[in-house]
Design a protein around this motif. Structure first.
Motif, PDB file in Angstrom:
ATOM      1  N   PRO A   1       0.816  -1.229   0.000  1.00 35.44           N
ATOM      2  CA  PRO A   1       0.000   0.000   0.000  1.00 35.44           C
ATOM      3  C   PRO A   1       0.847   1.276   0.000  1.00 35.44           C
TER       4      PRO A   1
ATOM      5  N   GLU B   1       1.144   3.460  -3.107  1.00 33.38           N
ATOM      6  CA  GLU B   1       0.016   4.303  -3.519  1.00 33.38           C
ATOM      7  C   GLU B   1       0.190   5.740  -3.007  1.00 33.38           C
ATOM      8  N   GLU B   2      -0.675   6.634  -3.484  1.00 33.22           N
ATOM      9  CA  GLU B   2      -0.578   8.055  -3.095  1.00 33.22           C
ATOM     10  C   GLU B   2      -0.821   8.248  -1.608  1.00 33.22           C
ATOM     11  N   ASN B   3      -1.892   7.587  -1.132  1.00 32.15           N
ATOM     12  CA  ASN B   3      -2.295   7.767   0.262  1.00 32.15           C
ATOM     13  C   ASN B   3      -1.581   6.717   1.116  1.00 32.15           C
ATOM     14  N   VAL B   4      -0.430   7.110   1.680  1.00 27.72           N
ATOM     15  CA  VAL B   4       0.421   6.154   2.396  1.00 27.72           C
ATOM     16  C   VAL B   4       0.024   6.099   3.874  1.00 27.72           C
ATOM     17  N   PRO B   5      -0.195   4.894   4.437  1.00 26.47           N
ATOM     18  CA  PRO B   5      -0.553   4.814   5.856  1.00 26.47           C
ATOM     19  C   PRO B   5       0.628   5.179   6.756  1.00 26.47           C
TER      20      PRO B   5
ATOM     21  N   ARG C   1      -6.061   2.771  12.152  1.00 24.08           N
ATOM     22  CA  ARG C   1      -5.608   2.653  10.760  1.00 24.08           C
ATOM     23  C   ARG C   1      -5.447   1.166  10.431  1.00 24.08           C
TER      24      ARG C   1
ATOM     25  N   VAL D   1      -4.536  -1.686   7.284  1.00 28.01           N
ATOM     26  CA  VAL D   1      -4.004  -1.964   5.951  1.00 28.01           C
ATOM     27  C   VAL D   1      -4.459  -3.363   5.556  1.00 28.01           C
TER      28      VAL D   1
ATOM     29  N   ARG E   1     -13.356  -5.219   0.580  1.00 30.30           N
ATOM     30  CA  ARG E   1     -12.962  -3.802   0.674  1.00 30.30           C
ATOM     31  C   ARG E   1     -14.137  -2.937   1.135  1.00 30.30           C
TER      32      ARG E   1
ATOM     33  N   GLU F   1      -9.411   4.733   9.062  1.00 32.17           N
ATOM     34  CA  GLU F   1      -9.169   4.713   7.627  1.00 32.17           C
ATOM     35  C   GLU F   1      -8.596   3.360   7.221  1.00 32.17           C
TER      36      GLU F   1
ATOM     37  N   PHE G   1      -6.466   1.254   4.172  1.00 25.97           N
ATOM     38  CA  PHE G   1      -5.512   1.461   3.064  1.00 25.97           C
ATOM     39  C   PHE G   1      -5.290   0.128   2.364  1.00 25.97           C
ATOM     40  N   TYR G   2      -5.246   0.147   1.037  1.00 32.02           N
ATOM     41  CA  TYR G   2      -4.904  -1.083   0.326  1.00 32.02           C
ATOM     42  C   TYR G   2      -4.200  -0.761  -0.978  1.00 32.02           C
TER      43      TYR G   2
END
Ligand code: KG4
Ligand code: ZN
Length: 337
Positions: free
Chosen positions: A119, A122-126, A262, A264, A276, A289, A291-292
């Motif tokens: 993950p 990706e743009e949105n990093v945990p 959070r 993942v 999902r 939130e 994240f995947y």
């Protein structure tokens, strides 16, 4: 810095080049599904032989795609475990040999660390810390992640992995290997509520999973009912719902236990859209939130190995001339970065 990643732990040959500034510069994947389809599952010897055929040509293609030569690389990362030993040995020996020939460091990567960090491509990093649900064909794990290499195993499957349960139930329904995604598609036409399967191990404390009983419940139902497409879809629906509910209940429990919000999810089964959606709903309720990775980085791939390899390379991890495949490599034995 730039690294080549090689994944050959099971039935996919995955190659990628990761650049610290530019991200993934090339990504090649060869799936062996057709090789194993006639056998209804992965045949280890056939997997190894096919990795021998595909790995070098895919590396050449990846270098071409990125417009690079070996001189432009700073390291070679390869999956060293866990996985099928013969398949792993192909990636290990090719990766180690190329690194020697190109005079570069060789970096052994843990396959599940690859999934876990995917993950982050990706743009949105945990941000750390988070709870990770790793669901693949070989593993089902809940892990508390405090940093790269700081993994505490909270729970795992005591028998079949989630993906394995999907594949075995799909086989019972007469679907081709690997049945997980096909069963998921079939479940879209299923009738909610017609069948109800148990949510194993949710009625007692703890974060372990058991999925083999669900497959048996499906088998018993299949024997007792007609074999119409609608009945098959209804069974697929009930099975998928039971797996997803069970995973969601344990994720929630793990987050509460760790006092984190959070989550993942990674590994092949994280490509499942219903899973999902369910986890998105759970996390909304928890004000958290999820994240995947994008679907192509959920199942086995070289990108996640290149990325995890880069984290290890930067921290100075690389091997001497010997190489070792580690088919049973515990995730929580890794060193922190
Ligand atoms: O991570 P992965 O590619 O390989 C392993 O490391 O095991 O996971 C493969 C597993 C297979 O069991 C496959 O059926 C399952 O992931 N899978 C799915 C879906 N896509 C892949 N299971 C359910 N729904 C999906 N959409
Ligand atoms: Zn995997």
């Amino acid at each position: 810095m730039r690294i080549l990643g090689i994944e050959t732990s099971c039935d996919e040959t995955g190659i990628a080049i990761y650049d610290e500034d530019k991200g993934i510069m090339a990504h090649r994947l060869f799936s062996q599904i057709a090789v194993h389809a006639d056998y209804g599952g992965v045949v280890p010897e056939l997997a190894s032989r096919d990795h021998v055929r595909k790995t070098i040509p895919l590396i050449k293609e990846a270098l071409n795609e990125a417009g690079l030569t070996p001189k432009d690389l700073d390291g070679v990362a390869y999956t060293a475990g866990p996985g099928l030993v013969g398949a792993l040995l192909v990636g290990c020996s090719i990766g180690r040999s190329l690194a020697y020939g190109w005079d570069l460091p060789a970096v052994p990567v843990h396959h599940m660390e690859g999934h876990l960090l995917a993950p982050m491509l990706e743009e949105n990093v945990p941000e750390f810390p988070f709870v990770a649900l790793l669901v693949s064909g070989g593993h089902t794990m809940l892990v508390r992640v405090d940093g790269i290499g700081e993994y505490e195993l909270l729970g795992e499957s005591v028998d079949d992995a989630a993906g394995e349960a999907f594949d075995k139930t799909a086989k019972l329904l007469g679907l081709d290997y690997p049945g997980g995604p096909v069963l998921a598609k079939m479940a879209e036409d299923g009738t909610p509520g017609r069948f109800k399967f148990p949510r194993p191990m949710t009625d007692r404390p703890g974060l372990n999973f058991s999925f083999s009983g669900l497959k048996t419940a499906a088998a018993t139902t299949i024997k007792k009912t007609d074999d119409s497409d609608q009945t098959k879809a209804d069974i697929a629906y009930a099975f998928q719902e039971a797996v997803i509910d069970t995973l969601a209940i344990k994720c929630r429990r793990a987050l509460e236990q760790c006092k984190l919000n959070r989550l993942v999810i990674a590994g092949g089964v994280s490509a499942n859209v219903s899973l999902r959606n369910k986890l998105a709903t759970v996390m909304k309720k928890l004000n958290g939130e999820v994240f995947y990775p994008r679907p192509e980085y959920c199942t086995d791939n070289g990108a996640m190995i290149a990325f995890a390899g880069m984290q290890r390379l930067k921290s100075g991890v690389h091997t001497d001339l010997t190489f070792k495949a580690n088919p049973r490599w515990p995730l929580d034995s890794l060193d922190p970065v």
